[in-house]
Design a protein around this motif. Structure first.
Motif, PDB file in Angstrom:
ATOM      1  N   THR A 114      43.515  46.789  50.708  1.00  0.00           N
ATOM      2  CA  THR A 114      44.374  46.121  49.501  1.00  0.00           C
ATOM      3  C   THR A 114      43.694  44.853  48.693  1.00  0.00           C
ATOM      4  OG1 THR A 114      46.643  46.759  50.540  1.00  0.00           O
ATOM      5  CG2 THR A 114      46.694  45.191  48.848  1.00  0.00           C
ATOM      6  N   ASP A 134      40.679  46.069  47.035  1.00  0.00           N
ATOM      7  CA  ASP A 134      41.125  46.632  45.598  1.00  0.00           C
ATOM      8  C   ASP A 134      41.411  45.651  44.876  1.00  0.00           C
ATOM      9  OD1 ASP A 134      40.771  49.203  46.726  1.00  0.00           O
ATOM     10  OD2 ASP A 134      42.903  49.542  47.064  1.00  0.00           O
ATOM     11  N   TYR A 135      42.108  44.546  45.195  1.00  0.00           N
ATOM     12  CA  TYR A 135      42.483  43.442  44.380  1.00  0.00           C
ATOM     13  C   TYR A 135      41.222  42.896  43.787  1.00  0.00           C
ATOM     14  CZ  TYR A 135      44.033  38.914  42.687  1.00  0.00           C
ATOM     15  OH  TYR A 135      44.280  37.683  42.190  1.00  0.00           O
ATOM     16  N   ALA A 177      38.335  44.210  43.406  1.00  0.00           N
ATOM     17  CA  ALA A 177      37.578  45.040  42.431  1.00  0.00           C
ATOM     18  C   ALA A 177      38.244  45.144  41.008  1.00  0.00           C
ATOM     19  CB  ALA A 177      37.465  46.342  43.378  1.00  0.00           C
ATOM     20  N   GLN A 178      39.458  45.087  41.124  1.00  0.00           N
ATOM     21  CA  GLN A 178      40.103  45.069  39.860  1.00  0.00           C
ATOM     22  C   GLN A 178      40.026  44.045  38.960  1.00  0.00           C
ATOM     23  OE1 GLN A 178      44.142  46.164  40.391  1.00  0.00           O
ATOM     24  NE2 GLN A 178      43.834  48.186  41.354  1.00  0.00           N
ATOM     25  N   HIS A 179      39.350  42.844  39.533  1.00  0.00           N
ATOM     26  CA  HIS A 179      39.152  41.564  38.895  1.00  0.00           C
ATOM     27  C   HIS A 179      37.689  41.245  38.787  1.00  0.00           C
ATOM     28  CE1 HIS A 179      43.475  41.201  39.860  1.00  0.00           C
ATOM     29  NE2 HIS A 179      43.406  40.178  38.893  1.00  0.00           N
ATOM     30  N   GLY A 180      36.954  42.244  39.095  1.00  0.00           N
ATOM     31  CA  GLY A 180      35.583  42.268  38.826  1.00  0.00           C
ATOM     32  C   GLY A 180      34.709  41.478  39.786  1.00  0.00           C
ATOM     33  N   ALA A 225      34.028  43.032  42.917  1.00  0.00           N
ATOM     34  CA  ALA A 225      33.677  44.060  44.059  1.00  0.00           C
ATOM     35  C   ALA A 225      32.515  43.738  44.852  1.00  0.00           C
ATOM     36  CB  ALA A 225      33.544  45.482  43.251  1.00  0.00           C
ATOM     37  N   ALA A 256      49.999  39.807  41.294  1.00  0.00           N
ATOM     38  CA  ALA A 256      49.735  41.078  41.630  1.00  0.00           C
ATOM     39  C   ALA A 256      50.819  41.235  42.758  1.00  0.00           C
ATOM     40  CB  ALA A 256      48.398  41.329  42.408  1.00  0.00           C
ATOM     41  N   TYR A 316      51.581  44.215  44.039  1.00  0.00           N
ATOM     42  CA  TYR A 316      51.293  45.307  44.712  1.00  0.00           C
ATOM     43  C   TYR A 316      50.744  44.882  46.108  1.00  0.00           C
ATOM     44  CZ  TYR A 316      46.380  44.924  43.049  1.00  0.00           C
ATOM     45  OH  TYR A 316      45.352  44.465  42.816  1.00  0.00           O
TER      46      TYR A 316
END
Length: 303
Positions: free
Chosen positions: A205, A208-209, A211-214, A216, A264, A266
């Motif tokens: 989790t 993923d957070y 990665a979604q904010h650049g 990764a 976030a 999620y």
């Protein structure tokens, strides 16, 4: 069944099947990776069928291995039950509980006080550790109950999960942290980041957070889910620690630690109790589980 098949063959096979790695299984069982390989090869020879195959860096089950795992686990559980049945009914009682970090620092200790007041003759044997290790012990009936984050769907066959409450993953820093008023992405780029260990159930989790904010490719300074180390890092450095809120509840309440806004929803996940399916809990365990439910209800209501 071939008379040369021993319980050590079965336990090692189940460890590899659960952990997906010879090295991890050897570490969990306290033996070397070559010894695990040799034992599994011997088991396959004695059974006359391949049980495992490699898929990249992980170990996967063959169709024969999948069927063997199901029956082997049931057989091992029956043997464990047979051993317990030989114990005298009178005398001290003992419950084995596996705790993930999110409930081990505040939530469960508060339950223990209430439980011991009503069951003074019962010993609680508490194990803490990584999710895969505790889950395997639960499936092997080496612990009676596991409390923490909800297992993945693929891990749930043969288990019952009972929801208790939702808990967020937070980005924790010490009070007075220089990045407290910065946008979260800027703070993460400018300061050391501490992530949960790779076997922690919340790690994906968090990845993923990022990665979604650049982020990764962000390289963590430290990986830990341990309160003592994580708290020490927060106090001694400008680190930002991604961790379940329950792990640092006492520090948040005391004001020594604060959280950064992540934006976030999620990142929140279910916390609950996991037990082998189809088993009625003995009286003492049923009492403990009810006290856990009561504490979770009070938490949900804000009491």
């Amino acid at each position: 069944m071939h008379p040369a098949i021993k319980l050590r063959h079965i336990r090692l096979f189940l460890a590899v099947a659960d952990l997906g790695s010879l090295t991890a299984a050897g570490r969990a069982e306290g033996i070397s990776q070559p010894a695990v390989s040799a034992s599994l090869a011997e088991l396959e020879t004695l059974l006359g069928a391949p049980l495992l195959t490699r898929q990249g860096r992980r170990i996967a089950l063959t169709p024969q291995g999948d069927g063997f795992r199901r029956h082997a686990r049931e057989a091992l559980a029956a043997l464990e039950a047979a051993a317990r049945a030989t114990l005298p009914e009178a005398g001290p009682q003992r419950l084995s509980v596996g705790l993930l970090p999110t409930v081990s620092t505040r939530f469960f200790p508060e339950v223990v006080g209430r439980f011991l007041a009503t069951r003074p003759g019962v010993t609680l044997s508490i194990e803490t550790g990584a999710h895969p290790d505790l889950l395997r012990k639960l499936k092997d009936r080496r612990i009676d109950l596991m409390i923490g984050r909800m297992p993945q769907a693929a891990e749930l066959p043969g288990l019952d999960f009972e929801f208790l409450y939702e808990e967020p993953v937070v980005a924790a820093v010490r009070s007075g942290h220089p990045g407290a008023d910065l946008p979260i992405i800027t703070a993460l780029r400018d300061h050391p980041v501490v992530l949960p260990t790779r076997d922690a159930i919340i790690r994906k989790t968090v990845d993923d957070y990022l990665a979604q904010h650049g982020l990764a490719t962000l390289v963590p300074a430290v990986e830990t889910s341990t309160l003592a180390l994580g708290r020490g890092l927060l106090m001694a450095t400008d680190a930002i620690w991604f961790i379940s809120q329950g792990v640092i509840e006492a520090e948040l309440h005391a004001g020594t630690v604060r959280t950064l806004p992540l934006g976030a929803a999620y990142l929140s996940g279910a916390v609950g109790m996991t037990r082998p399916a189809g088993l009625s809990p003995p009286d003492s365990l049923a009492r403990l589980m009810q006290l856990i439910r009561d504490a979770a209800e009070a938490r949900r209501s804000g009491a």
